[in-house]
Write a protein that holds these residues in place. Structure first.
Motif, PDB file in Angstrom:
ATOM      1  N   LEU A 145       0.294   5.843   7.302  1.00 39.80           N
ATOM      2  CA  LEU A 145      -0.384   6.084   8.584  1.00 39.80           C
ATOM      3  C   LEU A 145      -1.491   7.114   8.391  1.00 39.80           C
ATOM      4  CD1 LEU A 145      -0.441   5.495  11.611  1.00 39.80           C
ATOM      5  CD2 LEU A 145       1.137   7.404  11.919  1.00 39.80           C
ATOM      6  N   GLU A 146      -1.175   8.127   7.623  1.00 41.71           N
ATOM      7  CA  GLU A 146      -2.176   9.153   7.342  1.00 41.71           C
ATOM      8  C   GLU A 146      -3.387   8.541   6.631  1.00 41.71           C
ATOM      9  OE1 GLU A 146      -1.855  13.412   5.233  1.00 41.71           O
ATOM     10  OE2 GLU A 146       0.006  12.681   6.127  1.00 41.71           O
ATOM     11  N   GLN A 147      -3.090   7.646   5.677  1.00 46.07           N
ATOM     12  CA  GLN A 147      -4.176   6.973   4.951  1.00 46.07           C
ATOM     13  C   GLN A 147      -5.022   6.147   5.913  1.00 46.07           C
ATOM     14  OE1 GLN A 147      -4.226   8.731   1.988  1.00 46.07           O
ATOM     15  NE2 GLN A 147      -5.070   6.835   1.207  1.00 46.07           N
ATOM     16  N   LEU A 148      -4.327   5.447   6.815  1.00 44.14           N
ATOM     17  CA  LEU A 148      -5.038   4.585   7.770  1.00 44.14           C
ATOM     18  C   LEU A 148      -5.959   5.419   8.647  1.00 44.14           C
ATOM     19  CD1 LEU A 148      -5.263   1.656   8.890  1.00 44.14           C
ATOM     20  CD2 LEU A 148      -3.581   2.326  10.594  1.00 44.14           C
ATOM     21  N   ARG A 149      -5.453   6.562   9.074  1.00 42.36           N
ATOM     22  CA  ARG A 149      -6.254   7.404   9.981  1.00 42.36           C
ATOM     23  C   ARG A 149      -7.405   8.085   9.242  1.00 42.36           C
ATOM     24  NH1 ARG A 149      -1.096   9.315  13.638  1.00 42.36           N
ATOM     25  NH2 ARG A 149      -1.098   7.430  14.904  1.00 42.36           N
ATOM     26  N   SER A 183      -3.348   9.052  -1.798  1.00 42.46           N
ATOM     27  CA  SER A 183      -4.052  10.120  -2.506  1.00 42.46           C
ATOM     28  C   SER A 183      -3.126  10.761  -3.537  1.00 42.46           C
ATOM     29  CB  SER A 183      -4.494  11.191  -1.507  1.00 42.46           C
ATOM     30  OG  SER A 183      -3.348  11.874  -1.034  1.00 42.46           O
ATOM     31  N   ARG A 184      -3.722  11.535  -4.415  1.00 43.54           N
ATOM     32  CA  ARG A 184      -2.913  12.217  -5.427  1.00 43.54           C
ATOM     33  C   ARG A 184      -1.912  13.174  -4.793  1.00 43.54           C
ATOM     34  NH1 ARG A 184      -6.366  13.004 -10.901  1.00 43.54           N
ATOM     35  NH2 ARG A 184      -7.282  10.947 -10.912  1.00 43.54           N
ATOM     36  N   ASP A 185      -2.338  13.840  -3.715  1.00 42.01           N
ATOM     37  CA  ASP A 185      -1.407  14.759  -3.045  1.00 42.01           C
ATOM     38  C   ASP A 185      -0.217  13.997  -2.470  1.00 42.01           C
ATOM     39  OD1 ASP A 185      -2.872  16.940  -3.696  1.00 42.01           O
ATOM     40  OD2 ASP A 185      -3.943  17.063  -1.776  1.00 42.01           O
ATOM     41  N   HIS A 186      -0.507  12.820  -1.914  1.00 44.29           N
ATOM     42  CA  HIS A 186       0.593  12.000  -1.378  1.00 44.29           C
ATOM     43  C   HIS A 186       1.539  11.587  -2.495  1.00 44.29           C
ATOM     44  CE1 HIS A 186      -1.645  10.659   2.540  1.00 44.29           C
ATOM     45  NE2 HIS A 186      -1.121  11.859   2.620  1.00 44.29           N
ATOM     46  N   GLU A 187       0.961  11.227  -3.638  1.00 51.34           N
ATOM     47  CA  GLU A 187       1.800  10.824  -4.763  1.00 51.34           C
ATOM     48  C   GLU A 187       2.694  11.975  -5.210  1.00 51.34           C
ATOM     49  OE1 GLU A 187       2.232   7.881  -5.697  1.00 51.34           O
ATOM     50  OE2 GLU A 187       0.543   6.923  -4.724  1.00 51.34           O
ATOM     51  N   ARG A 188       2.116  13.172  -5.267  1.00 52.41           N
ATOM     52  CA  ARG A 188       2.912  14.341  -5.693  1.00 52.41           C
ATOM     53  C   ARG A 188       4.047  14.595  -4.698  1.00 52.41           C
ATOM     54  NH1 ARG A 188      -2.487  16.548  -6.821  1.00 52.41           N
ATOM     55  NH2 ARG A 188      -2.788  16.501  -9.083  1.00 52.41           N
ATOM     56  N   SER A 229      -6.920   3.113 -16.308  1.00 50.48           N
ATOM     57  CA  SER A 229      -6.042   2.188 -15.617  1.00 50.48           C
ATOM     58  C   SER A 229      -6.220   2.344 -14.112  1.00 50.48           C
ATOM     59  CB  SER A 229      -4.597   2.483 -16.000  1.00 50.48           C
ATOM     60  OG  SER A 229      -3.738   2.090 -14.964  1.00 50.48           O
ATOM     61  N   PRO A 230      -6.137   1.264 -13.341  1.00 49.33           N
ATOM     62  CA  PRO A 230      -6.242   1.388 -11.884  1.00 49.33           C
ATOM     63  C   PRO A 230      -5.168   2.296 -11.308  1.00 49.33           C
ATOM     64  CG  PRO A 230      -5.572  -0.855 -12.538  1.00 49.33           C
ATOM     65  CD  PRO A 230      -5.993  -0.129 -13.775  1.00 49.33           C
ATOM     66  N   LEU A 231      -3.995   2.295 -11.925  1.00 49.25           N
ATOM     67  CA  LEU A 231      -2.923   3.143 -11.413  1.00 49.25           C
ATOM     68  C   LEU A 231      -3.253   4.602 -11.627  1.00 49.25           C
ATOM     69  CD1 LEU A 231      -0.071   3.443 -10.271  1.00 49.25           C
ATOM     70  CD2 LEU A 231       0.737   3.494 -12.611  1.00 49.25           C
ATOM     71  N   PHE A 232      -3.654   4.935 -12.853  1.00 47.24           N
ATOM     72  CA  PHE A 232      -3.892   6.330 -13.168  1.00 47.24           C
ATOM     73  C   PHE A 232      -5.125   6.868 -12.441  1.00 47.24           C
ATOM     74  CE2 PHE A 232      -1.689   5.385 -17.450  1.00 47.24           C
ATOM     75  CZ  PHE A 232      -0.461   5.396 -16.801  1.00 47.24           C
ATOM     76  N   ALA A 233      -5.987   5.972 -12.007  1.00 49.68           N
ATOM     77  CA  ALA A 233      -7.170   6.427 -11.291  1.00 49.68           C
ATOM     78  C   ALA A 233      -6.800   7.036  -9.945  1.00 49.68           C
ATOM     79  CB  ALA A 233      -8.137   5.267 -11.093  1.00 49.68           C
ATOM     80  N   SER A 234      -5.775   6.495  -9.276  1.00 48.34           N
ATOM     81  CA  SER A 234      -5.439   6.987  -7.943  1.00 48.34           C
ATOM     82  C   SER A 234      -4.217   7.894  -7.959  1.00 48.34           C
ATOM     83  CB  SER A 234      -5.196   5.814  -6.986  1.00 48.34           C
ATOM     84  OG  SER A 234      -4.119   5.043  -7.445  1.00 48.34           O
ATOM     85  N   HIS A 235      -3.550   7.975  -9.103  1.00 48.29           N
ATOM     86  CA  HIS A 235      -2.353   8.798  -9.200  1.00 48.29           C
ATOM     87  C   HIS A 235      -2.672  10.058 -10.013  1.00 48.29           C
ATOM     88  CE1 HIS A 235      -0.549   5.199  -7.779  1.00 48.29           C
ATOM     89  NE2 HIS A 235       0.678   5.641  -7.896  1.00 48.29           N
ATOM     90  N   PRO A 236      -1.805  11.069  -9.886  1.00 47.38           N
ATOM     91  CA  PRO A 236      -1.964  12.222 -10.781  1.00 47.38           C
ATOM     92  C   PRO A 236      -1.834  11.741 -12.219  1.00 47.38           C
ATOM     93  CG  PRO A 236      -0.314  12.649  -9.064  1.00 47.38           C
ATOM     94  CD  PRO A 236      -0.672  11.208  -8.981  1.00 47.38           C
ATOM     95  N   ALA A 237      -2.428  12.496 -13.140  1.00 48.81           N
ATOM     96  CA  ALA A 237      -2.348  12.104 -14.544  1.00 48.81           C
ATOM     97  C   ALA A 237      -0.876  11.974 -14.942  1.00 48.81           C
ATOM     98  CB  ALA A 237      -3.034  13.159 -15.390  1.00 48.81           C
ATOM     99  N   PRO A 238      -0.532  10.938 -15.689  1.00 49.72           N
ATOM    100  CA  PRO A 238       0.880  10.715 -15.999  1.00 49.72           C
ATOM    101  C   PRO A 238       1.521  11.867 -16.758  1.00 49.72           C
ATOM    102  CG  PRO A 238      -0.548   9.167 -17.185  1.00 49.72           C
ATOM    103  CD  PRO A 238      -1.393   9.871 -16.197  1.00 49.72           C
ATOM    104  N   GLU A 239       0.724  12.531 -17.614  1.00 51.09           N
ATOM    105  CA  GLU A 239       1.287  13.661 -18.356  1.00 51.09           C
ATOM    106  C   GLU A 239       1.693  14.781 -17.386  1.00 51.09           C
ATOM    107  OE1 GLU A 239      -1.499  12.106 -19.186  1.00 51.09           O
ATOM    108  OE2 GLU A 239      -1.188  11.342 -21.221  1.00 51.09           O
TER     109      GLU A 239
END
Lengths: 385, 194
Positions: A145-149, A183-188, A229-239
């Protein structure tokens, strides 16, 4: 609404103890509390519109031939989702999808999708719980919802929808198919919540970072791994993610992995899922995955056969030798009947006709009704002349 | 908002396709398909010419994507029958002249399942195609994009290191039974120039 509150009260009573554990603060994270169950939003609101879209997608999933309808596996995975979701359990539906990519997603209306490529890759229930807990974390924190807004354009809104829907729109995604718009913050945040949930459900949180370790192994095996990678582009770095997850796990150790239970649960599906993996055509990624599985798996025959097929189809120098070794090992380790067909094919290519004949004959003995039986018989006739 | 966007995308897609694609009628009678393959048609077909269809000629009776006949004529060793994706997801499927019948079927299977669609081989048997020792196969193919279950049939042979093959798929209910005999007749009429 009254019914929902009643159900929520019942669930809270039943799952009270784990919920208390889930509410504990984690190192480096603010104290997190399980929110109350979400009421269905007004249909005229933006959130209501999003739910309606997801409801339509869910109706499609119910009819989809790609939905895995095995009641036992479904009960196991849905039970895990329910356990992780706690009081939100009555609002969650789980769909197991026959899709050979690493992905799970949870839509704001409570629709959880779990793809077969993910179930193939995890080594135990704890690893699956880490991914499911992460997705439940997005749901509980209402990130979509936050993303949508936040979305300022139609294209951004479409991305939000694509995070959960469009079962068919996966043509160009790879093993890391979780093409999230978060977003990366959401992922964290979802990582932190997910880890709290999995620990509360009794799983070993140390398994969460293993998933990333394993995915990195596959990703780096790909010759195109230097491209983002498309995943790593929107996520925090895997390391970074692995490090944080490890620290969080160390702060709250313990729990079970349920490795043997998970191996038994997926055993009936391995042959089909591994065939899907081979068909993806990403040979290096598959070899990394299969090498890891063979090193630790009780069902090595199926994995050995899949790796043999991958080597044979890649066809690099030395691959036919590697394929032959794996077909032989598969045939000796309860591998599928097709292991003998593979042996026949390799021996025939090497002009070792007596061995080819014996292998094809063994294949037909084990699988007399195989769809390619007539073709194999014609090979035998050719060899015989 | 989403509906408007979908309409817009659909309109743009139609415009784009109409600008790039064209359809030609393939008349009843003898037809040369490439340099060496000839077939005799017992009725007209539609040939679709559009970017991205690969080395195969693409024909249809009902219109794409309902039914599709792919014709591979003279595919050489090392030639790709499919290329797509990008970066880590790039995929290329090559024909090798050393492939056996089951490898060729596997190659088509990889092409058809590249988007997560499913393929089940129902039958693979030896068959004389274009006057050469070849193969015939039947399959069930469920499209990921819409979940429609298709039936399919294929024919092929390798002659002088080149692949010649027909691959037809259509929705299992209605369309496949309606056209499979036309495809079979076309396959039986196939012949190769020396």
């Amino acid at each position: 609404m009254k019914r929902r509150r009643f159900l929520a009260a019942g669930c809270l009573c039943g799952l009270g103890a784990p919920l208390l554990a889930r509410a504990q603060a984690q190192e480096g994270a603010a104290e997190w509390h399980m929110p109350e169950r979400f009421a269905r939003p007004e249909s005229s609101s933006d959130e209501g519109g999003l739910w309606s879209l997801m409801d339509r997608e869910e109706a499609r999933l119910r009819r989809s031939p790609f939905t895995i309808r095995d009641t036992e596996l479904h009960a196991r995975v849905h039970g895990m989702v329910c356990n992780l979701a706690g009081s939100h359990c009555p609002d969650v539906r789980t769909y197991l999808m026959h899709t050979p990519y690493f992905n799970a997603s949870m839509a704001p209306n409570g629709m959880m999708q779990v793809w077969s490529g993910l179930m193939l890759r995890v080594d135990n229930e704890a690893q699956l719980a880490a991914v499911l807990g992460h997705e439940v974390g997005h749901y509980l924190a209402r990130h979509s919802l936050e993303q949508l807004r936040t979305a300022k354009s139609h294209a951004a809104a479409a991305t939000v929808f694509a995070m959960f829907g469009a079962v068919g729109a996966i043509g160009q995604v790879g093993v890391l198919a979780n093409f999230s718009g978060y977003s990366r913050d959401h992922e964290r945040e979802a990582d932190r919540i997910g880890l709290t949930l999995m620990r509360g459900a009794g799983y070993d949180p140390a398994q969460a970072s293993r998933i990333w370790e394993n995915l990195l192994l596959e990703s780096k095996a790909n010759p195109a791994a230097n491209r983002p990678s498309p995943l790593f582009a929107s996520h925090p770095a895997p390391e970074e993610r692995m490090e944080v997850l490890e620290k969080l796990a160390q702060a709250n150790p313990g729990g079970v992995t349920k490795e043997s239970e998970w191996s038994q649960a997926v055993k009936p599906f391995l042959h089909e899922w591994l065939a899907d993996e081979v068909k993806r055509g990403q040979r290096e990624e598959s070899l990394a995955l299969l090498g890891r599985k063979i090193a630790s798996s009780p069902a090595a025959g199926e994995y050995l056969y899949a790796r043999a097929e991958t080597y044979r189809l890649r066809g690099n120098e030395g691959d036919l030798d590697a394929a032959l070794a794996d077909y032989l090992a598969a045939a000796g380790n309860a591998g599928p009947a097709e292991s003998h067909r593979g042996l026949g094919t390799v021996y025939r290519a090497r002009k070792q006709m007596p061995e080819a004949k014996a292998s094809y004959q063994r294949y037909l003995e084990l699988a007399p009704a195989a769809p390619d039986a007539a073709m194999i018989k014609s090979y035998l006739e050719e060899i015989g002349t | 908002m989403m509906r408007n966007m979908k309409t817009l995308v659909a309109a743009l897609l139609v415009l784009a396709l109409s600008a790039c694609a064209n359809v030609a009628k393939m008349d009843k009678g003898d037809q040369a398909l490439g340099e060496r393959l000839m077939v005799t048609l017992d009725g007209p077909w539609n040939q679709v010419n559009a970017p991205g269809l690969g080395p195969a000629q693409t024909w249809t009776m009902e219109g794409l994507p309902v039914d599709q006949l792919r014709i591979y004529s003279g595919i050489k060793d090392g030639e790709a029958i499919f290329t797509g994706g990008a970066g880590q997801n790039a995929k290329r499927i090559d024909f090798r002249s050393t492939m056996q019948a089951d490898d060729i079927v596997g190659m088509f299977e990889s092409m058809l399942t590249r988007d997560g669609s499913t393929f089940k081989l129902d039958k693979l048997e030896p068959w004389s195609f274009a006057g050469e020792k070849g193969f015939r196969f039947e399959f069930t193919f469920t499209r990921k994009i819409d979940g429609v279950v298709n039936s399919g049939v294929g024919y092929g042979t390798v002659s002088k290191g080149e692949l010649f093959a027909l691959l037809y798929a259509a929705p299992r209910l209605g369309f496949f039974p309606r056209h499979k005999d036309k495809v079979e007749q076309m396959a039986r009429s196939a012949r190769l120039k020396a």
